[in-house]
Scaffold this motif. Structure first.
Motif, mmCIF file in Angstrom:
data_model
loop_
_atom_site.group_PDB
_atom_site.id
_atom_site.type_symbol
_atom_site.label_atom_id
_atom_site.label_comp_id
_atom_site.label_asym_id
_atom_site.label_seq_id
_atom_site.Cartn_x
_atom_site.Cartn_y
_atom_site.Cartn_z
ATOM 1 N N ARG A 175 0.944 -1.404 0.156
ATOM 2 C CA ARG A 175 -0.109 0.284 0.162
ATOM 3 C C ARG A 175 0.735 0.961 -0.241
ATOM 4 O O ARG A 175 2.292 1.474 0.417
ATOM 5 C CB ARG A 175 -0.935 -0.279 1.534
ATOM 6 C CG ARG A 175 -1.726 -0.878 1.107
ATOM 7 C CD ARG A 175 -2.842 -0.853 0.169
ATOM 8 N NE ARG A 175 -3.076 0.870 0.290
ATOM 9 C CZ ARG A 175 -4.560 0.783 1.172
ATOM 10 N NH1 ARG A 175 -4.980 0.326 1.507
ATOM 11 N NH2 ARG A 175 -5.109 2.167 0.990
ATOM 12 N N ARG A 186 -7.516 3.540 -0.832
ATOM 13 C CA ARG A 186 -7.500 3.324 -2.322
ATOM 14 C C ARG A 186 -8.504 3.833 -2.767
ATOM 15 O O ARG A 186 -8.447 2.727 -4.154
ATOM 16 C CB ARG A 186 -8.823 1.434 -1.879
ATOM 17 C CG ARG A 186 -7.336 0.587 -1.033
ATOM 18 C CD ARG A 186 -9.075 -0.431 -0.257
ATOM 19 N NE ARG A 186 -7.393 -1.400 0.366
ATOM 20 C CZ ARG A 186 -6.958 -2.154 -0.302
ATOM 21 N NH1 ARG A 186 -7.319 -2.601 -1.684
ATOM 22 N NH2 ARG A 186 -6.837 -3.345 0.942
ATOM 23 N N VAL A 192 -2.831 0.732 -3.862
ATOM 24 C CA VAL A 192 -2.642 -0.658 -3.912
ATOM 25 C C VAL A 192 -0.960 -0.815 -5.129
ATOM 26 O O VAL A 192 -1.529 -0.598 -6.177
ATOM 27 C CB VAL A 192 -3.307 -1.444 -4.919
ATOM 28 C CG1 VAL A 192 -2.868 -2.779 -3.945
ATOM 29 C CG2 VAL A 192 -4.889 -1.244 -3.738
#
Length: 261
Positions: A175, A186, A192
């Motif tokens: 991350r 996200r 990601v």
């Protein structure tokens, strides 16, 4: 006499058992052969009794430490939606989840060794006192106090330490981080990291230098004792193997950060 150097050590944890009913997360068996600590979903954001039983048994056979991965009561949103649940209700929800996994771990002949919040609860407990306190209150309800795996410098870490609960500081190599040391949401591009080599490079940096490079390009402090691999990330098993190999090549010992009791 030559000076001795301490070999850096880190654990690899992963969120395991995050299927539900007929829905399965792939490569969990492969992940369990690579990681040291399994964060087993307890039925609120994912998981069900059969899955919990299977994951605990698999972890026990492979010598992987088992922890309770507790979350908001949010199956539809996979526990990644914030829920403004009252403190006492949240404490009861967490007690329920820990108790459930404790039973399955016991049936598998392995101890429940730690607790880690999931998704939106992880982030909420890092910044909201009422939710951090609810987690601490729930954990103190049990006869055996186990460590909590959480973000370094968070409210949960502070309240846990004040209550005598051991804290295992966690980082994420898959991350992206902001300059303030929080995870990039996200919903943002690049949040990601799916490139195994990049994830491995970041893992080695975090462990050997206790820093991470933020999306802004800044190098920020990131003292961690455990690194998380999300099992629902694309190619999670490949990432896990690549990260572990890179860490060991860099002279890092990969071993559980949690003392089994």
């Amino acid at each position: 006499m030559s000076a001795t150097t301490t070999r850096p050590t880190v654990s690899l944890n992963s969120d395991i058992g995050e299927g539900f009913g007929n829905w399965k997360v792939l490569d969990e068996d492969t992940l369990l052969s690579t990681i040291t600590d399994a964060n087993v979903a307890c039925g609120f954001h994912a998981g069900d009794p059969d899955t919990m039983a299977r994951m605990c048994a698999l972890a026990a056979r492979q010598g992987v430490t088992v922890g309770a991965h507790v979350g908001f009561h949010d199956l539809r949103g996979f526990g990644r939606r914030y829920i403004a649940v009252p403190q006492e209700t949240l404490a009861n929800d967490v007690r329920y989840q820990i108790g459930a996994l404790l039973a399955f771990a016991s049936a598998a002949g392995t101890p429940l060794s730690y607790v880690k919040p999931h998704g939106a609860l992880y982030h909420s407990a890092a910044t909201r006192a009422e939710h951090a306190q609810a987690l601490v209150k729930a954990m103190l309800s049990f006869e055996r106090v186990v460590p909590v795996l959480c973000q370094t410098g968070s409210l949960l870490a502070r309240f846990a330490e004040e209550a005598g609960i051991p804290v295992i500081a966690e980082g994420f190599m898959d991350r992206a981080y902001t300059a303030s040391g929080t995870l990039l949401p996200r919903s943002e591009p690049g949040a990601v990291i799916s490139d195994p080599e990049l994830a491995a490079e970041r893992a080695v940096q975090m462990v050997t230098t206790q820093t991470v490079t933020a999306v802004s390009g800044e190098t920020i402090p990131m003292a961690v004792r455990s690194l998380c691999i999300h099992s629902d990330s694309p190619g999670a098993a490949v990432i896990a193997r690549t990260v572990r190999a890179a860490l060991e090549k860099a002279g890092v010992e990969v071993a559980s950060a949690i003392t089994r009791r």
